[in-house]
Design a protein around this motif. Sequence first.
Motif, short mmCIF file in Angstrom:
data_model
loop_
_atom_site.label_atom_id
_atom_site.label_comp_id
_atom_site.label_asym_id
_atom_site.label_seq_id
_atom_site.Cartn_x
_atom_site.Cartn_y
_atom_site.Cartn_z
N LEU A 87 3.03 -8.66 -8.70
CA LEU A 87 4.11 -8.19 -7.83
C LEU A 87 4.85 -7.02 -8.46
O LEU A 87 5.08 -5.98 -7.80
N TYR A 88 5.24 -7.15 -9.73
CA TYR A 88 5.94 -6.05 -10.41
C TYR A 88 5.05 -4.82 -10.50
O TYR A 88 5.52 -3.67 -10.32
N PHE A 89 3.76 -5.03 -10.77
CA PHE A 89 2.82 -3.91 -10.94
C PHE A 89 2.69 -3.10 -9.66
O PHE A 89 2.83 -1.87 -9.67
N PHE A 90 2.43 -3.75 -8.54
CA PHE A 90 2.24 -3.01 -7.29
C PHE A 90 3.54 -2.38 -6.80
O PHE A 90 3.51 -1.31 -6.18
N ALA A 91 4.66 -3.00 -7.09
CA ALA A 91 5.94 -2.39 -6.73
C ALA A 91 6.15 -1.08 -7.48
O ALA A 91 6.57 -0.07 -6.89
N SER A 125 8.74 15.61 1.29
CA SER A 125 8.19 14.69 2.28
C SER A 125 7.08 13.88 1.62
O SER A 125 6.54 14.26 0.58
N LEU A 126 6.73 12.75 2.23
CA LEU A 126 5.68 11.88 1.73
C LEU A 126 4.46 11.99 2.62
O LEU A 126 4.57 11.90 3.84
N SER A 127 3.27 12.18 2.02
CA SER A 127 2.03 12.22 2.78
C SER A 127 1.04 11.22 2.20
O SER A 127 0.97 10.08 2.66
N TRP A 128 0.30 11.61 1.16
CA TRP A 128 -0.67 10.69 0.56
C TRP A 128 0.01 9.50 -0.11
O TRP A 128 -0.51 8.38 -0.08
N SER A 129 1.19 9.75 -0.69
CA SER A 129 1.88 8.64 -1.35
C SER A 129 2.41 7.62 -0.35
O SER A 129 2.60 6.46 -0.71
N ALA A 130 2.63 8.06 0.90
CA ALA A 130 3.09 7.10 1.92
C ALA A 130 2.01 6.05 2.19
O ALA A 130 2.32 4.88 2.41
N VAL A 131 0.74 6.48 2.17
CA VAL A 131 -0.35 5.53 2.37
C VAL A 131 -0.38 4.51 1.24
O VAL A 131 -0.49 3.29 1.47
N VAL A 132 -0.28 5.01 0.01
CA VAL A 132 -0.27 4.11 -1.15
C VAL A 132 0.93 3.18 -1.10
O VAL A 132 0.83 1.98 -1.38
N PHE A 133 2.07 3.72 -0.71
CA PHE A 133 3.30 2.93 -0.67
C PHE A 133 3.19 1.80 0.37
O PHE A 133 3.60 0.67 0.11
N VAL A 134 2.61 2.11 1.54
CA VAL A 134 2.46 1.09 2.58
C VAL A 134 1.49 0.00 2.13
O VAL A 134 1.74 -1.20 2.33
N VAL A 135 0.38 0.40 1.50
CA VAL A 135 -0.57 -0.59 1.00
C VAL A 135 0.09 -1.48 -0.05
O VAL A 135 -0.08 -2.71 -0.05
N CYS A 136 0.86 -0.89 -0.94
CA CYS A 136 1.56 -1.68 -1.96
C CYS A 136 2.57 -2.63 -1.32
O CYS A 136 2.73 -3.77 -1.76
N CYS A 137 3.25 -2.16 -0.26
CA CYS A 137 4.22 -3.03 0.43
C CYS A 137 3.52 -4.22 1.07
O CYS A 137 4.05 -5.35 1.06
N ILE A 138 2.34 -4.00 1.63
CA ILE A 138 1.59 -5.12 2.22
C ILE A 138 1.20 -6.13 1.15
O ILE A 138 1.35 -7.36 1.33
N ILE A 139 0.71 -5.63 0.01
CA ILE A 139 0.34 -6.53 -1.09
C ILE A 139 1.56 -7.26 -1.62
O ILE A 139 1.50 -8.47 -1.92
N ILE A 140 2.67 -6.54 -1.74
CA ILE A 140 3.91 -7.15 -2.25
C ILE A 140 4.37 -8.26 -1.30
O ILE A 140 4.80 -9.34 -1.75
#
Length: 234
Positions: free
Chosen positions: A171-175, A197-212
Amino acid sequence: MSYCVNCGVELDPSLASCPLCGTPVIHPGELKKAAAHSPYPRRKGQVEAVRRKDLGILLSIVLSATAVGCALLNLFVFTGSLWSLTIIGICIILFVLMIPAFIYTRLPIYLSLLFDGAAVGTYLYMLTYLTASSEWFLGLAVPILLLVTILVEIFTLLIRTLPTSTIATALYFFAEIGILCAGMELLIDRYLEYPLSLSWSAVVFVVCCIIITALITLLSVRRLREAVRRRLHF
């Protein structure tokens, strides 16, 4: 009554060997006597362990010799560019990483991580002598390095202060991965003078939020958490 271990013929107790195949006859009492007088030592030998400080001294000498050797080659033989700075910088990083493991084991981990960040910063500064401009160092490298160092310090603090488990560590890691990617893209946009603005990092951030979200659910529901642990063996 005894029998030959080779051919199975019945033997007389007085025989020293089998009359059919000639296999020697060994009585159980003789085996016990042979075991009592074993030619091998009973005590197990132990090689003295290498001391950490001695290993640290050896590695320090190797790194120092590598750095000095590359510097001399760059100074007198291959003088086209300052290529030795890359090797010297790597030696500095390895030496700093080696300090808490071999040289001074009582160094606080938070201070050790700060030294690691400073060593990487020194290496990046050395690389400025191999590039046409040094603006990227202060404008991009230093902010990203500070961001990574702060996130690593926070991750270490969470691991050492809060209850730890495999799920909590994930949890800490993906956050922090989501925060790191978003922060890096914003810093790159700032350096290139693009709109933030966020582009590629938004995709990573959303995936991390799902895992979190999934990990928080596992931590909240005990029965589900135990079922996952039993199936994944952790």
